[in-house]
Design a protein around this motif. Structure first.
Motif, PDB file in Angstrom:
ATOM      1  N   GLY A 157      62.707  48.734  36.199  1.00  0.00           N
ATOM      2  CA  GLY A 157      63.309  47.400  36.186  1.00  0.00           C
ATOM      3  C   GLY A 157      64.826  47.388  36.250  1.00  0.00           C
ATOM      4  O   GLY A 157      65.434  46.315  36.226  1.00  0.00           O
ATOM      5  N   LYS A 158      65.438  48.546  36.349  1.00  0.00           N
ATOM      6  CA  LYS A 158      66.901  48.594  36.446  1.00  0.00           C
ATOM      7  C   LYS A 158      67.377  47.973  37.758  1.00  0.00           C
ATOM      8  O   LYS A 158      66.712  48.084  38.791  1.00  0.00           O
ATOM      9  N   GLN A 159      68.521  47.322  37.693  1.00  0.00           N
ATOM     10  CA  GLN A 159      69.187  46.804  38.884  1.00  0.00           C
ATOM     11  C   GLN A 159      70.402  47.678  39.168  1.00  0.00           C
ATOM     12  O   GLN A 159      71.243  47.903  38.293  1.00  0.00           O
ATOM     13  N   LEU A 160      70.463  48.208  40.402  1.00  0.00           N
ATOM     14  CA  LEU A 160      71.573  49.079  40.798  1.00  0.00           C
ATOM     15  C   LEU A 160      72.328  48.437  41.952  1.00  0.00           C
ATOM     16  O   LEU A 160      71.719  47.908  42.882  1.00  0.00           O
ATOM     17  N   LYS A 161      73.644  48.509  41.882  1.00  0.00           N
ATOM     18  CA  LYS A 161      74.503  47.970  42.931  1.00  0.00           C
ATOM     19  C   LYS A 161      74.944  49.108  43.841  1.00  0.00           C
ATOM     20  O   LYS A 161      75.112  50.240  43.401  1.00  0.00           O
ATOM     21  N   TYR A 162      75.137  48.830  45.135  1.00  0.00           N
ATOM     22  CA  TYR A 162      75.672  49.851  46.035  1.00  0.00           C
ATOM     23  C   TYR A 162      76.656  49.234  47.019  1.00  0.00           C
ATOM     24  O   TYR A 162      76.579  48.051  47.352  1.00  0.00           O
ATOM     25  N   GLY A 163      77.620  50.044  47.432  1.00  0.00           N
ATOM     26  CA  GLY A 163      78.498  49.682  48.542  1.00  0.00           C
ATOM     27  C   GLY A 163      77.953  50.314  49.801  1.00  0.00           C
ATOM     28  O   GLY A 163      77.655  49.652  50.787  1.00  0.00           O
ATOM     29  N   SER A 164      77.787  51.653  49.758  1.00  0.00           N
ATOM     30  CA  SER A 164      77.101  52.390  50.825  1.00  0.00           C
ATOM     31  C   SER A 164      75.886  53.072  50.216  1.00  0.00           C
ATOM     32  O   SER A 164      75.964  53.645  49.128  1.00  0.00           O
ATOM     33  N   LEU A 165      74.759  53.011  50.930  1.00  0.00           N
ATOM     34  CA  LEU A 165      73.494  53.538  50.432  1.00  0.00           C
ATOM     35  C   LEU A 165      73.016  54.657  51.339  1.00  0.00           C
ATOM     36  O   LEU A 165      72.946  54.491  52.561  1.00  0.00           O
ATOM     37  N   ILE A 166      72.695  55.821  50.749  1.00  0.00           N
ATOM     38  CA  ILE A 166      72.169  56.960  51.504  1.00  0.00           C
ATOM     39  C   ILE A 166      70.737  57.201  51.052  1.00  0.00           C
ATOM     40  O   ILE A 166      70.482  57.549  49.897  1.00  0.00           O
ATOM     41  N   ILE A 167      69.787  57.019  51.974  1.00  0.00           N
ATOM     42  CA  ILE A 167      68.370  57.200  51.660  1.00  0.00           C
ATOM     43  C   ILE A 167      67.990  58.643  51.961  1.00  0.00           C
ATOM     44  O   ILE A 167      68.092  59.098  53.097  1.00  0.00           O
ATOM     45  N   ALA A 168      67.557  59.357  50.935  1.00  0.00           N
ATOM     46  CA  ALA A 168      67.193  60.771  51.068  1.00  0.00           C
ATOM     47  C   ALA A 168      65.870  61.009  50.344  1.00  0.00           C
ATOM     48  O   ALA A 168      65.731  61.947  49.560  1.00  0.00           O
ATOM     49  N   THR A 169      64.902  60.148  50.629  1.00  0.00           N
ATOM     50  CA  THR A 169      63.644  60.149  49.882  1.00  0.00           C
ATOM     51  C   THR A 169      62.644  61.196  50.363  1.00  0.00           C
ATOM     52  O   THR A 169      61.609  61.403  49.720  1.00  0.00           O
ATOM     53  N   GLY A 170      62.908  61.851  51.499  1.00  0.00           N
ATOM     54  CA  GLY A 170      62.052  62.944  51.955  1.00  0.00           C
ATOM     55  C   GLY A 170      60.652  62.499  52.321  1.00  0.00           C
ATOM     56  O   GLY A 170      60.444  61.437  52.903  1.00  0.00           O
ATOM     57  N   CYS A 171      59.672  63.316  51.966  1.00  0.00           N
ATOM     58  CA  CYS A 171      58.272  63.062  52.312  1.00  0.00           C
ATOM     59  C   CYS A 171      57.384  63.150  51.089  1.00  0.00           C
ATOM     60  O   CYS A 171      57.773  63.706  50.058  1.00  0.00           O
ATOM     61  N   THR A 172      56.193  62.614  51.227  1.00  0.00           N
ATOM     62  CA  THR A 172      55.147  62.794  50.227  1.00  0.00           C
ATOM     63  C   THR A 172      54.002  63.555  50.885  1.00  0.00           C
ATOM     64  O   THR A 172      53.793  63.469  52.099  1.00  0.00           O
ATOM     65  N   ALA A 173      53.268  64.310  50.114  1.00  0.00           N
ATOM     66  CA  ALA A 173      52.158  65.095  50.659  1.00  0.00           C
ATOM     67  C   ALA A 173      51.038  64.183  51.138  1.00  0.00           C
ATOM     68  O   ALA A 173      50.685  63.208  50.473  1.00  0.00           O
ATOM     69  N   SER A 174      50.480  64.503  52.307  1.00  0.00           N
ATOM     70  CA  SER A 174      49.298  63.792  52.791  1.00  0.00           C
ATOM     71  C   SER A 174      48.119  64.173  51.898  1.00  0.00           C
ATOM     72  O   SER A 174      47.922  65.343  51.582  1.00  0.00           O
ATOM     73  N   ARG A 175      47.351  63.175  51.497  1.00  0.00           N
ATOM     74  CA  ARG A 175      46.286  63.404  50.527  1.00  0.00           C
ATOM     75  C   ARG A 175      44.913  63.093  51.122  1.00  0.00           C
ATOM     76  O   ARG A 175      44.780  62.267  52.030  1.00  0.00           O
ATOM     77  N   PHE A 176      43.899  63.725  50.571  1.00  0.00           N
ATOM     78  CA  PHE A 176      42.525  63.363  50.882  1.00  0.00           C
ATOM     79  C   PHE A 176      42.216  62.037  50.163  1.00  0.00           C
ATOM     80  O   PHE A 176      42.658  61.837  49.017  1.00  0.00           O
ATOM     81  N   PRO A 177      41.457  61.157  50.768  1.00  0.00           N
ATOM     82  CA  PRO A 177      41.079  59.910  50.087  1.00  0.00           C
ATOM     83  C   PRO A 177      40.291  60.191  48.811  1.00  0.00           C
ATOM     84  O   PRO A 177      39.540  61.169  48.730  1.00  0.00           O
ATOM     85  N   ASP A 178      40.457  59.332  47.835  1.00  0.00           N
ATOM     86  CA  ASP A 178      39.727  59.488  46.576  1.00  0.00           C
ATOM     87  C   ASP A 178      38.220  59.490  46.795  1.00  0.00           C
ATOM     88  O   ASP A 178      37.471  60.187  46.086  1.00  0.00           O
ATOM     89  N   LYS A 179      37.745  58.704  47.780  1.00  0.00           N
ATOM     90  CA  LYS A 179      36.302  58.570  47.987  1.00  0.00           C
ATOM     91  C   LYS A 179      35.628  59.862  48.456  1.00  0.00           C
ATOM     92  O   LYS A 179      34.406  60.000  48.372  1.00  0.00           O
ATOM     93  N   ILE A 180      36.436  60.827  48.948  1.00  0.00           N
ATOM     94  CA  ILE A 180      35.846  62.127  49.307  1.00  0.00           C
ATOM     95  C   ILE A 180      36.324  63.238  48.365  1.00  0.00           C
ATOM     96  O   ILE A 180      36.229  64.418  48.676  1.00  0.00           O
ATOM     97  N   GLY A 181      36.855  62.825  47.218  1.00  0.00           N
ATOM     98  CA  GLY A 181      37.201  63.806  46.192  1.00  0.00           C
ATOM     99  C   GLY A 181      38.638  64.248  46.159  1.00  0.00           C
ATOM    100  O   GLY A 181      38.977  65.239  45.494  1.00  0.00           O
ATOM    101  N   GLY A 182      39.520  63.524  46.838  1.00  0.00           N
ATOM    102  CA  GLY A 182      40.920  63.943  46.923  1.00  0.00           C
ATOM    103  C   GLY A 182      41.687  63.938  45.624  1.00  0.00           C
ATOM    104  O   GLY A 182      42.756  64.531  45.538  1.00  0.00           O
ATOM    105  N   ASN A 183      41.131  63.284  44.593  1.00  0.00           N
ATOM    106  CA  ASN A 183      41.837  63.203  43.315  1.00  0.00           C
ATOM    107  C   ASN A 183      41.060  63.861  42.178  1.00  0.00           C
ATOM    108  O   ASN A 183      41.326  63.618  41.009  1.00  0.00           O
ATOM    109  N   LEU A 184      40.116  64.724  42.523  1.00  0.00           N
ATOM    110  CA  LEU A 184      39.337  65.410  41.483  1.00  0.00           C
ATOM    111  C   LEU A 184      40.208  66.365  40.672  1.00  0.00           C
ATOM    112  O   LEU A 184      41.213  66.881  41.173  1.00  0.00           O
ATOM    113  N   SER A 185      39.795  66.623  39.469  1.00  0.00           N
ATOM    114  CA  SER A 185      40.439  67.660  38.661  1.00  0.00           C
ATOM    115  C   SER A 185      40.280  69.000  39.379  1.00  0.00           C
ATOM    116  O   SER A 185      39.200  69.323  39.877  1.00  0.00           O
TER     117      SER A 185
END
Length: 483
Positions: A157-185
């Protein structure tokens, strides 16, 4: 009357502040000139004191961008970094290389691989950021952006102010869907330290490991798992390892190396689902042909997706994914930049738009962007594609493997060497050398590769094909640079 005093101001600052950098005439993606107003409020309105420059993301690109701000004396009291990670930026490749080794093999650990040690720079620990006056927000990803007000909202919930913004969020891993077991222990994806720690906990108790994916991540993880002496199988749908880069004959040599280290392959296989045992933990990988591979630990390495999150409205590239930028990493919105894995940028030397998921590009794009933002640098980013891998580097390994590739893998291929210890692959198109891969080269030989790939010299294919050794082939290629 509100206790928060606001002041409307019109910004027209010098170039060094990064708010009047635009040259619409030179842009290929429709950048527009602007004069804009924004609200400058008292400190009670925003969580960040450093509001001039904000980097979103905590990976390699963010770390190298921070270093470049420091080098230009523009970080202290001016730069803020907000990240979903619990750690200061680090060299992410370590996670699938050295981090996964068992304790007796001397695994990599933080703070040993904070940026920028991967390129020989100073280790940027959390204390380094404090000393440089850089404000850090950990474990609080950005969830929203208001472009007109130049504000960001974080998960807390923090509000951050910027003058210039650099987006460096990279990637997230591609996952198997939960319905075929992608989130099993017992099912793991490796993208950050927390992921790697979770996998290590599984490996400590594992007997049978299945790695899904025959690309960079799958190959590196499987090689690291060898150090644990576990029953390991790699499953992938393609005909051979790393088909985006390796030729079939090169893949065959690597597959033989992995098999010598006890790793089994199941190629051309499609997975139907991941099956749980009675306790809800992964028990087997079920294939489309009805067969099953027993497993108590499964690692999914099937690629990654750009983490565009709340920034989709900035303009995404539909062909390569990611946020579209120009040769200075400017998005279509003035004052906002994107770097590293998440940026779709003009690949100048091949005249196409690309998105590169690699540490080398993360470093270079960050440096180029920040230099353009803070100085008079105006030249277009001119990146030479570079990929490498290091595997089987655990202590006691009989053969440590390190290959490098530069250029473009187009045209005919010429392979020299027998992997004992070296092998080289050359890509030749219309008589010109377009790309080259070298395994187990010397420092001098590796330094030759980018020169060849950037120069794209004309080469005598017959001479290259008849070379009796990797050294002779590289000598022929080196001579072609002087013609």
């Amino acid at each position: 009357m509100s206790s928060v005093r606001t002041l409307m101001v019109t910004l027209s600052l010098p170039r060094k502040h990064g708010l009047s950098l635009w040259s619409p005439q030179s842009s290929s993606i429709g950048f527009r000139s602007f004069r804009r107003s924004y609200v400058a409020a008292s400190s009670s309105a925003f969580a960040n004191e450093n509001r001039e420059f904000v980097i979103v993301g905590g990976g390699n690109a963010a770390g190298y961008a921070a270093r470049t701000f420091v080098e230009h004396d523009m970080a202290n009291g001016r730069l803020c970094i907000v990240s979903k990670e619990a750690y200061a930026p680090y060299e992410r490749p370590a996670l699938t290389k050295g981090y996964l080794f068992p304790l007796d093999k001397k695994p990599a650990r933080l703070p040993g691989f904070h940026t920028c040690v991967g390129s020989g720079g100073e280790r940027q620990t959390p204390d380094w950021y404090k000393e440089k006056g850089i404000e850090m927000f950990y474990e609080d990803p950005v969830t929203g952006i208001d472009i007109e007000k130049q504000t960001l909202t974080t998960n807390s919930g923090k509000q951050l102010k910027y003058g210039s913004l650099i987006i460096a969020t990279g990637c997230t891993a591609s996952r198997f869907p939960d319905k075929i077991g992608g989130n099993l222990s017992g099912v793991h994806y490796v993208r950050d330290v927390a992921d790697a720690d979770s996998l290590i906990s599984s490996l400590e108790k594992a007997r049978k490991v299945v790695v899904v994916g025959g690309g960079y991540i799958g190959m590196e993880i499987a090689a690291a798992v060898v150090g644990w002496k576990l029953d390991t199988t790699i499953i992938f749908p393609e005909k051979h390892l790393l088909p985006r880069l390796f030729t079939p004959s090169l893949s065959k040599r690597y597959e033989e190396l992995y098999q010598e280290n006890g790793i089994k392959f199941l190629k051309g296989a499609s997975i139907k689902n991941l099956e749980a045992g009675s306790g809800g933990h992964i028990a087997a990988v079920k294939l489309e042909d009805g067969s099953a591979i027993e497993a108590d630990t499964v690692i999914i390495g099937i690629g990654a997706k750009p983490a565009v999150g709340p920034f989709e409205r900035l303009g995404l590239n539909t062909n390569v994914g990611g946020i579209q930028v120009d040769g200075q990493f400017r998005t279509s919105v003035p004052g906002i930049f994107a770097i590293g894995d998440v940026a779709a940028f003009p690949l100048k030397m091949y005249d196409r738009v690309a998105r590169v998921e690699h540490v080398d590009h993360a470093r270079r794009s960050a440096q180029h962007c920040i230099k353009a933002l803070l100085s008079a640098q105006t030249h277009t980013y001119d990146y030479l594609p570079y990929f490498y891998s290091r595997v089987f580097e655990y202590e006691g390994s009989p053969k440590k493997v390190w290959w490098q590739f530069f250029g473009d893998n187009v045209g005919e291929t010429i392979e020299i060497g027998n992997f004992d210890p070296k092998i080289a692959t050359f890509w030749v198109d219309s008589g010109k050398l377009k790309g080259v891969l070298l395994e187990s080269g010397s420092t001098e030989e590796f330094e030759l590769l980018p020169k060849l790939a950037r120069s794209q010299p004309s080469v005598d294919k017959a001479k290259l094909q008849n070379a009796s050794s990797v050294e002779e082939a590289l000598s022929i290629a080196r001579t072609s640079l002087q013609v």
